[in-house]
Design a protein around this motif. Sequence first.
Motif, short mmCIF file in Angstrom:
data_model
loop_
_atom_site.label_atom_id
_atom_site.label_comp_id
_atom_site.label_asym_id
_atom_site.label_seq_id
_atom_site.Cartn_x
_atom_site.Cartn_y
_atom_site.Cartn_z
N ILE A 3 0.85 -1.19 0.00
CA ILE A 3 0.00 0.00 0.00
C ILE A 3 0.88 1.24 0.00
O ILE A 3 1.78 1.37 0.84
CB ILE A 3 -0.93 0.01 1.23
N LEU A 4 0.62 2.14 -0.93
CA LEU A 4 1.30 3.43 -0.95
C LEU A 4 0.49 4.41 -0.11
O LEU A 4 -0.72 4.54 -0.31
CB LEU A 4 1.40 3.97 -2.37
N ILE A 5 1.14 5.08 0.82
CA ILE A 5 0.47 6.13 1.60
C ILE A 5 1.19 7.43 1.29
O ILE A 5 2.39 7.57 1.54
CB ILE A 5 0.43 5.79 3.10
N VAL A 6 0.46 8.37 0.71
CA VAL A 6 1.09 9.57 0.15
C VAL A 6 0.75 10.79 1.00
O VAL A 6 -0.43 11.15 1.14
CB VAL A 6 0.63 9.81 -1.31
N ASN A 7 1.77 11.39 1.55
CA ASN A 7 1.61 12.65 2.27
C ASN A 7 1.22 13.72 1.26
O ASN A 7 1.68 13.71 0.12
CB ASN A 7 2.94 13.00 2.95
N VAL A 8 0.40 14.68 1.66
CA VAL A 8 0.03 15.76 0.73
C VAL A 8 0.99 16.93 0.80
O VAL A 8 1.00 17.78 -0.08
CB VAL A 8 -1.42 16.26 0.97
N ASN A 9 1.80 17.00 1.88
CA ASN A 9 2.78 18.08 1.96
C ASN A 9 4.18 17.53 1.75
O ASN A 9 4.38 16.32 1.61
CB ASN A 9 2.65 18.87 3.26
N THR A 10 5.17 18.42 1.72
CA THR A 10 6.53 18.02 1.38
C THR A 10 7.43 17.87 2.60
O THR A 10 8.65 17.81 2.46
CB THR A 10 7.15 19.03 0.40
N VAL A 71 -3.77 2.71 -2.78
CA VAL A 71 -3.17 4.01 -2.48
C VAL A 71 -4.02 4.71 -1.44
O VAL A 71 -5.25 4.71 -1.51
CB VAL A 71 -3.07 4.90 -3.74
N ILE A 72 -3.34 5.32 -0.46
CA ILE A 72 -4.01 6.14 0.54
C ILE A 72 -3.52 7.57 0.38
O ILE A 72 -2.32 7.83 0.37
CB ILE A 72 -3.71 5.66 1.97
N GLN A 73 -4.47 8.50 0.22
CA GLN A 73 -4.14 9.92 0.19
C GLN A 73 -4.25 10.45 1.61
O GLN A 73 -5.34 10.52 2.18
CB GLN A 73 -5.07 10.69 -0.74
N ALA A 74 -3.11 10.82 2.20
CA ALA A 74 -3.05 11.17 3.62
C ALA A 74 -3.10 12.67 3.84
O ALA A 74 -2.16 13.27 4.37
CB ALA A 74 -1.80 10.57 4.26
N GLY A 75 -4.20 13.27 3.44
CA GLY A 75 -4.43 14.69 3.68
C GLY A 75 -5.88 14.88 4.06
O GLY A 75 -6.77 14.31 3.41
#
Length: 240
Positions: A3-10, A71-75
């Motif tokens: 599972i990809l977990i994607v931070n919305v910030n940098t 995929v998880i969008q983590a925002g």
Amino acid sequence: MRILIVNVNTTESITQAIAEQARSVAAPGTEIIGLTPRFGAVSVEGNFESYMAAIGVMDAVMAYDQPFDAVIQAGYGEHGREGLQELLDVPVVDITEAGASVAMLLGRSYSVVTTLDRTLPLIEDRLRLAGLDSRCASVRASGLAVLELEQEPERALQAIVEQAELAVSQDRAEVIILGCGGMTGLDQIIRERTGVPVVDGVTAAVTLAQALVRLGLSTSKVRTYAAPRPKTLRGWPLPR
């Protein structure tokens, strides 16, 4: 399962914290990969930064060159989930919607405690768009910026607890949702202080994503989230 977990910030430290929290509930055999967009804001706290984050998240996912199952969008309250669903054939889970979906299994009404007041409309709009707003008692701001959650943890915890207690006593919320990926890991102590279930959107999203993969289910491609029509896209994919 990967599972990809994607931070919305940098901010890489936030990505690492989110990924660690995700791993804490991942089942044996589930690999969690944390991704950080290569461009965007260090913290996402408004529409401009949120729209930029949506492109950054899609870019990060499309650049990942290994197989993955979800995929998880983590925002919290951010834009972009719909674009990912068009681009991908695997389940896409947004932590805002995951948190609310789980909260509604635990009580009649829920409240979200988030960061700054200016982010409330984004969260309210995301819940409304997803059809999850009817049982939302309130969305409350702690008054803290995203990065302050890391920089001043004690002050942050106190502010979040205060708003959670008000949500229960004044808004009649029966469940609290932590309305920021940067609040991950605070659920247990807030549960102890408020006496109600506290849902962390990150762990809720991981659990739901795993379930969808195991069920062999993914986004419907019949209409709304059909793959983009073939056409010339100037500047996309973004040059690396």
